[in-house]
Motif scaffolding. Structure first.
Motif, short mmCIF file in Angstrom:
data_model
loop_
_atom_site.label_atom_id
_atom_site.label_comp_id
_atom_site.label_asym_id
_atom_site.label_seq_id
_atom_site.Cartn_x
_atom_site.Cartn_y
_atom_site.Cartn_z
N THR A 131 43.45 45.38 27.31
CA THR A 131 43.57 43.93 27.21
C THR A 131 42.23 43.30 26.86
O THR A 131 42.14 42.40 26.02
N LEU A 168 45.17 44.35 32.49
CA LEU A 168 44.57 43.20 33.17
C LEU A 168 43.45 42.63 32.31
O LEU A 168 42.70 43.37 31.67
N ASN A 169 43.31 41.29 32.30
CA ASN A 169 42.12 40.71 31.69
C ASN A 169 41.00 40.73 32.74
O ASN A 169 41.21 41.08 33.89
N GLU A 172 41.52 38.85 35.98
CA GLU A 172 42.44 39.53 36.89
C GLU A 172 41.78 40.74 37.55
O GLU A 172 42.11 41.08 38.69
N TYR A 218 38.19 33.19 36.82
CA TYR A 218 38.80 33.42 38.13
C TYR A 218 38.39 32.33 39.11
O TYR A 218 39.22 31.82 39.87
N GLY A 224 46.08 30.72 40.30
CA GLY A 224 46.83 31.12 39.11
C GLY A 224 46.53 32.54 38.68
O GLY A 224 47.45 33.29 38.33
N VAL A 225 45.26 32.92 38.70
CA VAL A 225 44.88 34.27 38.28
C VAL A 225 45.41 35.31 39.27
O VAL A 225 45.92 36.37 38.87
N ALA A 227 48.03 35.01 41.14
CA ALA A 227 49.49 35.10 40.94
C ALA A 227 49.81 35.96 39.73
O ALA A 227 50.75 36.77 39.76
N SER A 228 49.04 35.81 38.67
CA SER A 228 49.25 36.63 37.47
C SER A 228 48.99 38.11 37.76
O SER A 228 49.74 38.99 37.32
N LYS A 230 49.28 39.66 40.66
CA LYS A 230 50.37 40.19 41.49
C LYS A 230 51.64 40.42 40.68
O LYS A 230 52.37 41.39 40.91
N GLN A 231 51.88 39.55 39.73
CA GLN A 231 53.06 39.71 38.90
C GLN A 231 52.95 40.97 38.04
O GLN A 231 53.92 41.71 37.86
N LYS A 232 51.74 41.24 37.52
CA LYS A 232 51.54 42.39 36.65
C LYS A 232 51.53 43.72 37.44
O LYS A 232 51.95 44.75 36.91
#
Length: 236
Positions: A131, A168-169, A172, A218, A224-225, A227-228, A230-232
């Protein structure tokens, strides 16, 4: 050796990415072994930092392998003092940055798999990331999967190549360190800088810019980061 224990080998440079991988691996495996490669790299301080961090964080063992032959074969600004470290976005005529060390991850992952075979580890963990691709062809998911297939065939054992940061970026990746309550350690005690300066680094090379921009993103949007992340990753 207890065959029921879960073991992993982390390819460990003492930088942000590999240290974050080590921190996570220590929560997932009964034993974590680190392997660091001395290839005559420009910023050799990373070896000392890696040794120190592996002890502080609680790795089972830490092996430093002399692979100086890579330095003889691979011409790069990370292996030659007379080649300047490029500024952010600067590439060579072939489209690759001069910091690219050809064959490095081919060699490192292969040797790490041999070590994993010896210590009966089920996985080799590496912090490569597509990424935040820096122009390195050996950081791509396609490459890692192809090499894993070849190595498993060659040693007749299915050793996984795990890449927890692959999608991950950098923001993240900072969030992942913070998730394990180790953001300050990653920020102040790892070495990612191409010019060999620990912590926040030189602030000028591509590695430092990527790291600093990710941290800023971050800090500006932690909720927001996270949450992203955890989603990934499926983290709770």
């Amino acid at each position: 050796m207890d065959k029921n224990m879960k073991r992993a080998v982390v390819v460990f440079s003492g930088g942000q990415d590999s240290t974050t991988c080590l921190i996570q691996a220590l929560t997932q495996y009964d034993e974590v072994h680190c392997i660091t490669f001395d290839y005559g790299q420009r910023h050799r301080a990373e070896i000392d930092i890696a040794q120190k961090l592996s002890v502080e964080l609680g790795a089972k063992a830490h092996k430093v392998l002399d692979v100086g032959l890579l330095n003889e074969l691979a011409v790069s600004s990370l292996t030659r003092d007379n080649i300047p470290v490029p500024a952010l976005g600067e590439t060579e005529e072939n489209g690759l940055p001069s910091t690219f060390v050809p064959g490095r991850n081919i060699l490192f992952l292969t040797l790490a798999a041999i070590y994993a075979y010896q210590v009966q580890a089920e996985a080799v963990i590496t912090g490569v990331c597509e990424t935040d691709f820096s122009g390195y062809p050996d950081c791509r998911d396609e490459f890692v999967k192809a090499l894993k297939h070849a190595v498993s065939l060659g040693i007749a054992r299915d050793i996984r190549f795990d890449t927890p940061l692959m999608w991950l970026n950098k923001a993240e990746t900072w969030a992942l360190a913070d998730y394990y309550q180790q953001l300050d350690l990653i920020r102040h005690h790892t070495l990612t800088c191409y010019n060999g300066i620990a912590g926040d680094g030189c602030g000028e090379c591509a590695a430092c810019n990527l790291r600093a921009n990710g941290l800023q993103q971050y800090q500006q949007d932690k909720v927001g980061v996270m949450a992203s992340l955890k989603q990934k990753t499926g983290l709770k």
